[in-house]
Design a protein around this motif. Structure first.
Motif, mmCIF file in Angstrom:
data_model
loop_
_atom_site.group_PDB
_atom_site.id
_atom_site.type_symbol
_atom_site.label_atom_id
_atom_site.label_comp_id
_atom_site.label_asym_id
_atom_site.label_seq_id
_atom_site.Cartn_x
_atom_site.Cartn_y
_atom_site.Cartn_z
ATOM 1 N N ARG A 105 -2.932 3.800 -10.014
ATOM 2 C CA ARG A 105 -1.563 4.251 -9.801
ATOM 3 C C ARG A 105 -0.803 4.361 -11.126
ATOM 4 O O ARG A 105 -0.070 5.329 -11.366
ATOM 5 C CB ARG A 105 -0.829 3.299 -8.867
ATOM 6 C CG ARG A 105 -1.239 3.396 -7.411
ATOM 7 C CD ARG A 105 -0.413 2.437 -6.577
ATOM 8 N NE ARG A 105 -0.617 2.604 -5.154
ATOM 9 C CZ ARG A 105 0.024 1.915 -4.220
ATOM 10 N NH1 ARG A 105 0.910 0.996 -4.570
ATOM 11 N NH2 ARG A 105 -0.210 2.133 -2.940
ATOM 12 N N ALA A 154 -0.834 8.803 5.523
ATOM 13 C CA ALA A 154 -0.260 8.038 4.415
ATOM 14 C C ALA A 154 -0.032 8.927 3.200
ATOM 15 O O ALA A 154 0.926 8.737 2.450
ATOM 16 C CB ALA A 154 -1.175 6.873 4.055
ATOM 17 N N ARG A 155 -0.888 9.919 3.017
ATOM 18 C CA ARG A 155 -0.751 10.800 1.857
ATOM 19 C C ARG A 155 0.318 11.867 2.067
ATOM 20 O O ARG A 155 0.901 12.363 1.110
ATOM 21 C CB ARG A 155 -2.100 11.444 1.532
ATOM 22 C CG ARG A 155 -3.169 10.419 1.150
ATOM 23 C CD ARG A 155 -4.470 11.081 0.757
ATOM 24 N NE ARG A 155 -5.499 10.109 0.446
ATOM 25 C CZ ARG A 155 -5.645 9.512 -0.751
ATOM 26 N NH1 ARG A 155 -4.822 9.829 -1.731
ATOM 27 N NH2 ARG A 155 -6.593 8.637 -0.950
ATOM 28 N N ARG A 176 3.054 11.313 3.976
ATOM 29 C CA ARG A 176 4.343 10.625 4.110
ATOM 30 C C ARG A 176 5.246 10.786 2.891
ATOM 31 O O ARG A 176 6.451 11.056 3.044
ATOM 32 C CB ARG A 176 4.089 9.145 4.397
ATOM 33 C CG ARG A 176 5.345 8.293 4.561
ATOM 34 C CD ARG A 176 4.936 6.901 5.029
ATOM 35 N NE ARG A 176 6.061 5.979 5.020
ATOM 36 C CZ ARG A 176 6.373 5.193 3.987
ATOM 37 N NH1 ARG A 176 5.625 5.234 2.884
ATOM 38 N NH2 ARG A 176 7.418 4.384 4.053
ATOM 39 N N ARG A 182 -5.334 6.981 5.500
ATOM 40 C CA ARG A 182 -5.705 8.298 5.990
ATOM 41 C C ARG A 182 -4.690 9.342 5.552
ATOM 42 O O ARG A 182 -3.737 9.067 4.840
ATOM 43 C CB ARG A 182 -5.836 8.241 7.514
ATOM 44 C CG ARG A 182 -7.021 7.381 7.968
ATOM 45 C CD ARG A 182 -7.150 7.352 9.477
ATOM 46 N NE ARG A 182 -5.990 6.740 10.123
ATOM 47 C CZ ARG A 182 -5.865 6.607 11.435
ATOM 48 N NH1 ARG A 182 -6.828 7.060 12.236
ATOM 49 N NH2 ARG A 182 -4.793 6.027 11.954
ATOM 50 N N TRP A 183 -4.868 10.576 6.024
ATOM 51 C CA TRP A 183 -4.050 11.699 5.567
ATOM 52 C C TRP A 183 -2.573 11.490 5.846
ATOM 53 O O TRP A 183 -1.714 11.972 5.109
ATOM 54 C CB TRP A 183 -4.541 12.996 6.193
ATOM 55 C CG TRP A 183 -4.346 13.086 7.688
ATOM 56 C CD1 TRP A 183 -5.228 12.698 8.658
ATOM 57 C CD2 TRP A 183 -3.197 13.590 8.362
ATOM 58 N NE1 TRP A 183 -4.708 12.910 9.897
ATOM 59 C CE2 TRP A 183 -3.453 13.470 9.758
ATOM 60 C CE3 TRP A 183 -1.989 14.136 7.948
ATOM 61 C CZ2 TRP A 183 -2.536 13.867 10.715
ATOM 62 C CZ3 TRP A 183 -1.066 14.542 8.906
ATOM 63 C CH2 TRP A 183 -1.337 14.407 10.277
ATOM 64 N N GLU A 231 0.806 -1.214 0.000
ATOM 65 C CA GLU A 231 0.000 0.000 0.000
ATOM 66 C C GLU A 231 0.839 1.265 0.000
ATOM 67 O O GLU A 231 0.483 2.256 -0.632
ATOM 68 C CB GLU A 231 -0.937 0.001 1.221
ATOM 69 C CG GLU A 231 -2.053 -1.031 1.125
ATOM 70 C CD GLU A 231 -3.032 -0.908 2.274
ATOM 71 O OE1 GLU A 231 -2.779 -0.080 3.172
ATOM 72 O OE2 GLU A 231 -4.046 -1.627 2.265
ATOM 73 N N ARG A 232 1.978 1.261 0.706
ATOM 74 C CA ARG A 232 2.768 2.475 0.856
ATOM 75 C C ARG A 232 3.970 2.470 -0.077
ATOM 76 O O ARG A 232 4.555 1.420 -0.353
ATOM 77 C CB ARG A 232 3.242 2.626 2.296
ATOM 78 C CG ARG A 232 2.116 2.904 3.275
ATOM 79 C CD ARG A 232 2.667 3.221 4.655
ATOM 80 N NE ARG A 232 1.608 3.584 5.579
ATOM 81 C CZ ARG A 232 1.810 3.958 6.836
ATOM 82 N NH1 ARG A 232 3.057 4.010 7.319
ATOM 83 N NH2 ARG A 232 0.808 4.273 7.610
ATOM 84 N N SER A 258 1.238 10.636 -3.713
ATOM 85 C CA SER A 258 0.316 10.899 -2.620
ATOM 86 C C SER A 258 -1.126 10.581 -3.017
ATOM 87 O O SER A 258 -1.887 10.005 -2.238
ATOM 88 C CB SER A 258 0.429 12.366 -2.191
ATOM 89 O OG SER A 258 -0.485 12.681 -1.169
ATOM 90 N N ALA A 259 -1.495 10.938 -4.249
ATOM 91 C CA ALA A 259 -2.854 10.658 -4.721
ATOM 92 C C ALA A 259 -3.109 9.163 -4.856
ATOM 93 O O ALA A 259 -4.264 8.712 -4.765
ATOM 94 C CB ALA A 259 -3.093 11.353 -6.060
ATOM 95 N N GLU A 308 -1.734 6.824 -2.863
ATOM 96 C CA GLU A 308 -1.587 6.121 -1.592
ATOM 97 C C GLU A 308 -2.962 5.774 -1.011
ATOM 98 O O GLU A 308 -3.949 6.504 -1.214
ATOM 99 C CB GLU A 308 -0.808 6.965 -0.588
ATOM 100 C CG GLU A 308 0.672 7.110 -0.943
ATOM 101 C CD GLU A 308 1.445 5.822 -0.768
ATOM 102 O OE1 GLU A 308 2.066 5.631 0.279
ATOM 103 O OE2 GLU A 308 1.421 4.987 -1.706
#
Length: 594
Positions: A300, A217-218, A220, A214-215, A176-177, A208-209, A211
């Motif tokens: 992605r 993760a975006r 990071r 929650r915020w 995910e990340r 970021s878009a 990911e």
């Protein structure tokens, strides 16, 4: 890790039911390496980078002149790469820069091919992939020229290709990340060139878009990407006492110059009809790729495929805004790679038939499209810098400093006479048959120059080269710009300031010693000569202005010993002195600053 993945993907190009894909993909690379080698050279500006590397190797730090902290190189990343390569390879630095530039250019194109092939793999499974976009890049003459040249273009291509490849792998990853190394990689754009922060920002926004979560993760990807450039920016402020490289001030990069920028873009597009491959590959490659990825649920992948051309277009607009460069086409080559990269390879099918126009264009460009011949008017603005360098050096492949005529006995060799301390280029300065004495506290040797690349590299690192056009000098770079001309050559230090800064105050100023400089632009006259009394008055005023607080503080940022207190003072001065500009007229400067 990235090498292993590229190798694996290269195997897929050669196998997997498409045996011709790998062979076709090598054709643009073979063409590019052949033409880049045939056009090998070192530009005068490339020698500026080599001068800085020489100072690093000598233990003086990333500076132009020993004992004076000025960031003359636009690309700190390129300086770091060259310094490491110089320490590791048993080759002359000139050849390291040329060979490494070619290798990095090929790397960037190769990684773009691999990344595009991976993006097309699922939507076009089983359909042959043809490297149309890669071929369009490989046939451009300025790509051949600036694959070498000693400038950062090859590193820019390698970074864009590596970022594209890493982002494609992220888009395919089930994790995910985003991997930290991917975010750090895309974050180093501003270290390659400050304006490449545009690429970095668009890439990070795309990640970021894409990911999930929650915020936090975006957010990071933003702080991961910021680690290296922010760290270097703190170093820049504390070490150099500036927010930007000195080239920003010398070229007034913050001032919009749309007219020259559009002329610079028109020179590139008009010479090579670049709109043809961009339109054909956009309509037949990039747009169908993004649409296909979205339809197949690969969000992605669609973000990555769109991020490259979007960032390239924005980078082109930024180049147009600040007026471009005097080197024909150079600055547009990395943005063009970004625009075309998702279509570096495209599938052969009916929906992509429009890309055939790009193939026809590539053939025409390869055999016919070339930059206009040099003229006096073009030399004053945008011109083929390689052709001008070959004419100046009188060598078909001017790579080494000796090729440029700085070998002993060569036409431009500077022979430092132990009885002289001040030179204008290769000419020792004398008055009445006696050497001109330097001001107290000056370096052992001072060489005044308006083109400082090859001149500076031909000299020992302890020789002080006074850049009278400002790239390597903090004061000249801050002169007020009264008229625009050839980018990077618009500020010339007037003779009164030269006398005030470098010549013994006990010597009466003489207008015949230093010719009033001509600003290098077609529409500006040579600065008027002055009589003895006028020059003496201006020199006296200039000396007084040099002691005024703003200029004295500016000088201290570059020359005071680098203690902890100086680092803090420099960081503060980087902000407070950023808007400082100095009138070329000493009287006006005194009224404004003292």
């Amino acid at each position: 890790m990235i090498v292993r993945r590229v190798r694996g993907l290269g195997g897929k190009l050669w196998r997997g039911g498409r045996p011709t894909d790998g062979a076709l993909a090598t054709l643009p690379l073979l063409l590019l390496v052949a033409m880049a080698w045939d056009q090998r050279w070192m530009s005068d500006d490339g020698f500026i980078n080599l001068r800085v590397v020489s100072q690093v190797v000598a233990g003086n730090g990333p500076v132009f002149n020993s004992g004076e902290r000025v960031e003359v190189a636009t690309s700190p990343a390129w300086i770091a790469v060259l310094s490491g390569a110089d320490a590791a390879l048993p080759l002359r630095l000139e050849w390291i820069a040329v060979l490494l530039g070619i290798a990095l250019t090929l790397t960037g194109l190769g990684l773009s091919i691999a990344a595009a092939a991976e993006l097309w793999r699922r939507p076009a499974d089983g359909v042959p992939l043809v490297p149309v976009g890669a071929l369009c890049l490989a046939v451009l003459p300025p790509v051949w020229d600036y694959a070498s040249s000693g400038l950062e273009g090859g590193l820019a291509w390698a970074w864009l290709g590596a970022s594209f490849f890493a982002l494609v792998r992220w888009s395919r990853s089930p994790v995910e990340r985003v991997a930290p190394w991917t975010a750090v990689l895309v974050g180093i754009g501003p270290l390659i060139r400050p304006d490449y922060a545009i690429f970095t920002l668009v890439f990070v926004v795309a990640v970021s878009a894409g990911e999930v979560g929650r915020w936090r993760a975006r957010v990071r990807p933003f702080w991961l990407a910021a680690v290296v450039p922010v760290t270097f920016q703190l170093f820049r402020m504390g070490y150099y006492g500036a927010l930007t490289p000195n080239t920003y001030f010398a070229k007034e990069g913050g001032e919009p110059r749309w007219d020259q920028g559009w002329a610079y873009l028109g020179d590139f597009v008009g010479t090579y009809w670049v709109w043809i491959p961009v339109a054909a590959l956009g309509l037949g490659g990039v747009v169908p790729l993004v649409a296909g990825l979205r339809q197949s649920g690969e969000r992605r992948g669609a973000l990555v495929a769109a991020a490259l051309p979007v960032s390239g277009i924005l980078a082109c607009l930024a180049i147009v805004r600040f007026g471009g460069d005097f080197m024909h086409a150079r600055l547009f080559l990395p943005p063009l790679l970004a625009v075309i990269a998702p279509a570096a390879v495209v599938p052969v099918r009916r929906a992509q038939v429009v890309v055939l126009a790009a193939l026809v264009w590539a053939l025409v460009c390869l055999v016919a499209l070339r930059p206009p011949p040099l003229t006096a008017e073009r030399l004053s603005r945008v011109h083929d810098n390689r052709a001008a360098s070959l004419f100046y050096a009188q060598h078909p492949h001017p790579v080494t400093i000796e090729d440029w005529g700085y070998d002993p006995g060569g036409p431009r060799h500077i022979r430092l006479d132990p009885t002289h301390r001040l030179y204008e280029g290769s000419r020792p300065l004398e008055l009445g048959g006696e050497p001109v004495p330097l001001a107290p506290g000056s370096p052992p040797v001072v060489v005044l120059a308006y083109g400082v690349g090859a001149v500076s590299y031909s000299l020992d690192t302890d020789a002080y080269v006074a850049d009278l056009l400002g790239l390597g000098d903090v004061l000249t770079a801050r002169l007020d710009l009264d008229a625009r001309g050839r980018p990077g050559h618009e500020k010339a230090l007037p003779p009164a300031w030269v006398w005030a800064r470098y010549i013994d105050p006990d010597l009466a100023p003489d207008p015949s010693l230093i010719e009033a400089p001509a600003v290098i632009r077609a529409d500006a006259p040579t600065l008027a000569s002055v009589d003895d009394a006028e020059l003496a008055r201006d020199v006296a005023i200039a000396r007084a202005v040099l002691g005024c607080q703003p200029l004295a503080r500016l000088e201290d940022t570059a020359t005071e010993p680098l203690t902890a207190g100086r680092v803090v003072d420099n960081a503060v001065a980087a902000v407070t002195l950023f808007p400082l500009r100095i009138s070329p007229d000493p009287s006006a400067a005194q009224a404004e600053l003292c």
